[in-house]
Design a protein around this motif. Structure first.
Motif, PDB file in Angstrom:
ATOM      1  N   TRP A   1      -1.954  -0.427  13.964  1.00  0.00           N
ATOM      2  CA  TRP A   1      -3.053  -1.058  13.240  1.00  0.00           C
ATOM      3  C   TRP A   1      -3.116  -2.553  13.567  1.00  0.00           C
ATOM      4  O   TRP A   1      -2.083  -3.230  13.645  1.00  0.00           O
TER       5      TRP A   1
ATOM      6  N   ARG B   1      -7.117   2.946   0.941  1.00  0.00           N
ATOM      7  CA  ARG B   1      -6.194   3.190   2.050  1.00  0.00           C
ATOM      8  C   ARG B   1      -4.865   3.790   1.590  1.00  0.00           C
ATOM      9  O   ARG B   1      -4.009   4.079   2.421  1.00  0.00           O
TER      10      ARG B   1
ATOM     11  N   HIS C   1       2.825   0.598   9.850  1.00  0.00           N
ATOM     12  CA  HIS C   1       1.805  -0.286  10.427  1.00  0.00           C
ATOM     13  C   HIS C   1       2.027  -0.451  11.925  1.00  0.00           C
ATOM     14  O   HIS C   1       1.074  -0.425  12.717  1.00  0.00           O
TER      15      HIS C   1
ATOM     16  N   VAL D   1      -2.447   5.681   4.273  1.00  0.00           N
ATOM     17  CA  VAL D   1      -1.129   5.177   4.639  1.00  0.00           C
ATOM     18  C   VAL D   1      -0.054   6.226   4.333  1.00  0.00           C
ATOM     19  O   VAL D   1       0.900   6.407   5.103  1.00  0.00           O
ATOM     20  N   TRP D   2      -0.183   6.929   3.228  1.00  0.00           N
ATOM     21  CA  TRP D   2       0.783   7.966   2.857  1.00  0.00           C
ATOM     22  C   TRP D   2       0.819   9.077   3.902  1.00  0.00           C
ATOM     23  O   TRP D   2       1.892   9.497   4.340  1.00  0.00           O
TER      24      TRP D   2
ATOM     25  N   GLU E   1       1.499   3.036  13.835  1.00  0.00           N
ATOM     26  CA  GLU E   1       0.079   3.391  13.911  1.00  0.00           C
ATOM     27  C   GLU E   1      -0.696   2.445  14.826  1.00  0.00           C
ATOM     28  O   GLU E   1      -1.809   2.754  15.256  1.00  0.00           O
TER      29      GLU E   1
ATOM     30  N   THR F   1       0.835  -1.200   0.000  1.00  0.00           N
ATOM     31  CA  THR F   1       0.000   0.000   0.000  1.00  0.00           C
ATOM     32  C   THR F   1       0.868   1.248   0.000  1.00  0.00           C
ATOM     33  O   THR F   1       0.628   2.194  -0.765  1.00  0.00           O
ATOM     34  N   LEU F   2       1.900   1.241   0.856  1.00  0.00           N
ATOM     35  CA  LEU F   2       2.808   2.392   0.872  1.00  0.00           C
ATOM     36  C   LEU F   2       3.669   2.419  -0.384  1.00  0.00           C
ATOM     37  O   LEU F   2       4.010   3.501  -0.889  1.00  0.00           O
TER      38      LEU F   2
ATOM     39  N   GLY G   1       6.437   0.490   4.922  1.00  0.00           N
ATOM     40  CA  GLY G   1       5.025   0.224   5.152  1.00  0.00           C
ATOM     41  C   GLY G   1       4.796  -0.572   6.422  1.00  0.00           C
ATOM     42  O   GLY G   1       3.835  -0.324   7.167  1.00  0.00           O
TER      43      GLY G   1
ATOM     44  N   GLU H   1      -2.131  -6.867   6.491  1.00  0.00           N
ATOM     45  CA  GLU H   1      -2.134  -6.246   5.160  1.00  0.00           C
ATOM     46  C   GLU H   1      -1.588  -7.275   4.170  1.00  0.00           C
ATOM     47  O   GLU H   1      -0.395  -7.332   3.894  1.00  0.00           O
TER      48      GLU H   1
END
Length: 620
Positions: free
Chosen positions: A592, A604, A587, A608-609, A590, A432-433, A583, A596
């Motif tokens: 979370w 997302r 994770h 994430v950015w 944060e 994602t990142l 990334g 992922e």
């Protein structure tokens, strides 16, 4: 101007300082000093001794960084950072200096050239002189001279500035200290020689053992079992352990001895917790579970030499081919086969960020092995074992490197999460990142992009994100079915921005290429002049075109407060990690609680950015 003898006269020579060995090497070659009847054989012996001394420190430093073998017995929990590596870059200056001293001694005292190979009487006398003269002399000089007033701040404080002692730290001293230590070291050798009992064996053995004990004492790894001291209490006053010496780097007014703590006992400077701490360290006091693990892999045989347990200075720079690595290639190839057979995940480095310990593990698999059909199950087994091991240890987040989360291999990590639904460790592919980094690198005024690897996890997410921004995406794929599946995921009003193409020629007018599949020179020729190649393909494509520009793999710079980081990740600059690594860091920071894995959630990407920027990570 600095204090006298506080800096080395050749400190600005760089690698050219080794030319100082030139006259000796020339003399060896011209006189054939390696022959037994040569009158200049001492030149050959002196150079050989220098080489072996350097080898001792290199091997001890490598051992210190073999965290997969000795992480439980680390004395200081911190990692060696780039600042310390740079300061200790010229750690071998003392070897050059003592080579000069040795050459002068053989030149001024001709009888030294006729020494026999061995003489047991000299060994015994050297031992007596070491215990009776060198040990107490070093203790007094160390305590009363270099730990007093200006002499400490001008000279010895440099040695104490290293946060995590390693073998190279033993040689990280000023010229004045090196000269004094050389005199102390020379007493047993010259004393035996003056009595007529000297030998080349004595010189080699004493200097080699001296360097080994000094290097071991600075190794940051406890190697002496505490049960030995329990069984033979007297030995604790005769053997200086790494733990014992490490206390001196923290408590500067204690544990001054060279190799024998009995002199600290007699001088009243023995730290009262020396043996208790030694027992705790050897029992694994500093072996704790990391908060985050990045599970990497080796790219190729050459890159396998870019690890801190081979040569830390090399891995402190971005990886690139260097000529001196060619002779080492066959050895690295054999090691590759051994690692393939051993098949055990190993810890290669770690750092601390925001109070959380981040470790880098590696699966013993090389890039080409991931594309062997028969290797698929074996690789997944190793990744699964690493995940289960991390889960058992209490790791919070485990992030998968590029090929370890290959879609064809394990569905981006989904295989392991589905197989083990009760995992406490969060498995993260970090894509994602990665997608966010690539997308935020595309100029805002871009109207059209050409995308290869268009139906991969990243390709799909990038295409769906860009079409929502009303950017036309030329998706290179031969599979109409897979293209249509992705197109249907886009909102109805944006679906027409996704266009299937089957030939590279379709992008001959597009100057923004996003590369998720390796490109040959022939394929790159379809790009118009001025094209920029963004890429997420491993290994990265070769920049054949001089009229185009090539981006590196998606990466981010870690926050400035990262501690203990002393390894460059593949070809990236210092402090920069691949986006999938970053990334996983985000994770963790944060907090979370979700895995992922599998397809990227396009919704997302911006979330994430923003989280990455909030925690101090910066785009490269």
């Amino acid at each position: 101007m600095g204090a006298p003898l506080s800096s080395w006269p050749w400190e600005n020579f760089g690698v050219y300082k080794y030319l100082l060995y030139g006259p000796l090497i020339a003399k060896v070659i011209i006189s054939k000093a390696w022959e037994s009847n040569s009158s200049h054989k001492w030149c050959f012996y002196l150079l050989l001794l220098c080489f072996l001394r350097a080898l001792i420190h290199l091997n001890l430093c490598s051992f210190s960084n073999m965290l997969f073998l000795n992480r439980r017995r680390r004395i200081f929990k911190d990692g060696v950072d780039f600042d310390q590596i740079d300061k200790e870059w010229d750690w071998d200056n003392f070897i050059i200096l003592e080579c000069f001293i040795g050459a002068m001694a053989f030149s001024w005292f001709p009888y030294l050239r006729e020494l026999p190979l061995r003489d047991l009487r000299g060994v015994c006398m050297a031992f007596v002189l070491h215990v009776g003269v060198s040990e107490p002399l070093y203790y007094w000089v160390h305590r009363e001279i270099f730990h007093r007033g200006n002499l400490f701040s001008l000279y010895h404080s440099l040695h104490h500035s290293s946060k995590v002692p390693q073998s190279f730290t033993a040689g990280f001293v000023t010229p004045l200290e090196s000269i004094v230590l050389s005199i102390i070291k020379g007493v047993p050798i010259f004393g035996s020689c003056l009595l007529g009992w000297g030998s080349y064996g004595l010189i080699f053995g004493y200097v080699w053992l001296f360097d080994f004990l000094r290097g071991m004492g600075h190794s940051n790894i406890e190697v002496v079992p505490s049960v030995i001291f329990d069984a033979f209490p007297t030995l604790r006053y005769l053997i200086c352990t790494p733990t014992y010496h490490s206390i001196h780097h923290v408590e500067k007014n204690s544990n001054f001895c060279l190799f024998m703590p009995i002199f600290d006992l007699l001088g009243g400077t023995l730290h009262p917790k020396s043996w208790e701490l030694h027992r705790e360290i050897f029992a694994g006091k500093n072996d704790g579970a990391p908060d985050f693990v990045f599970l990497g892999h080796v790219v190729d045989v050459g890159q396998s030499m870019h690890v801190p347990f081979l040569y830390r200075s090399l891995c402190a720079m971005p990886y690139r081919f260097r000529p001196f690595m060619v002779p080492m290639w066959p050895i690295a190839f054999v090691v590759m086969l051994m690692m393939w057979a051993w098949s055990k995940t190993f810890l290669i480095s770690f750092y601390t960020l925001r109070g959380a310990v981040h470790q880098i593990w590696a699966v013993p698999r090389y890039g080409f092995q991931y594309f062997l059909p028969f290797a698929k199950d074996g690789i997944n087994d190793q990744i699964e074992l690493a995940i289960l091991r991390a889960d058992k240890m209490g790791v919070k987040v485990l992030s998968l490197a590029a090929l370890n989360k290959n879609e064809a291999l394990n569905g981006g990590g989904a295989l392991f999460v589905n197989k083990h639904p009760n995992l406490k460790v969060r498995v993260v592919h970090g894509n994602t990142l990665t997608a966010a980094v690539i997308l935020n690198d595309i100029p805002k005024d871009t109207k059209e992009v050409f995308l290869t690897g268009a139906t991969s996890k990243l390709g799909r997410a990038i295409a769906l994100y860009l079409c929502r921004k009303r950017i036309r995406v030329l998706m290179l794929t031969l599979s109409t079915e897979r293209f249509q599946m992705i197109q249907k995921e886009a909102p109805q009003e944006f679906q027409h921005y996704l266009v299937q193409v089957t030939k590279y020629r379709a992008a001959q007018n597009c100057k923004t290429w996003i590369v998720g599949k390796w490109l040959s020179l022939r394929e790159q020729r379809w790009a118009p002049p001025g094209t920029h190649f963004h890429q997420f393909v491993v290994p990265p494509i070769i920049g054949f075109r001089r009229d185009c520009t090539y981006g590196k793999l998606a990466a981010m710079k870690l926050p400035d407060d990262v501690q203990g980081l002393g390894v460059c990740e593949y070809t990236l600059d210092r402090g920069v990690v691949h986006a999938c690594h970053a990334g996983g860091v985000v994770h963790l920071l944060e907090g979370w609680a979700h895995h992922e894995v599998g397809p990227i959630d396009v919704d997302r990407i911006d979330l994430v950015w923003r989280a990455a920027l909030k925690h101090g990570l910066k785009p490269v």
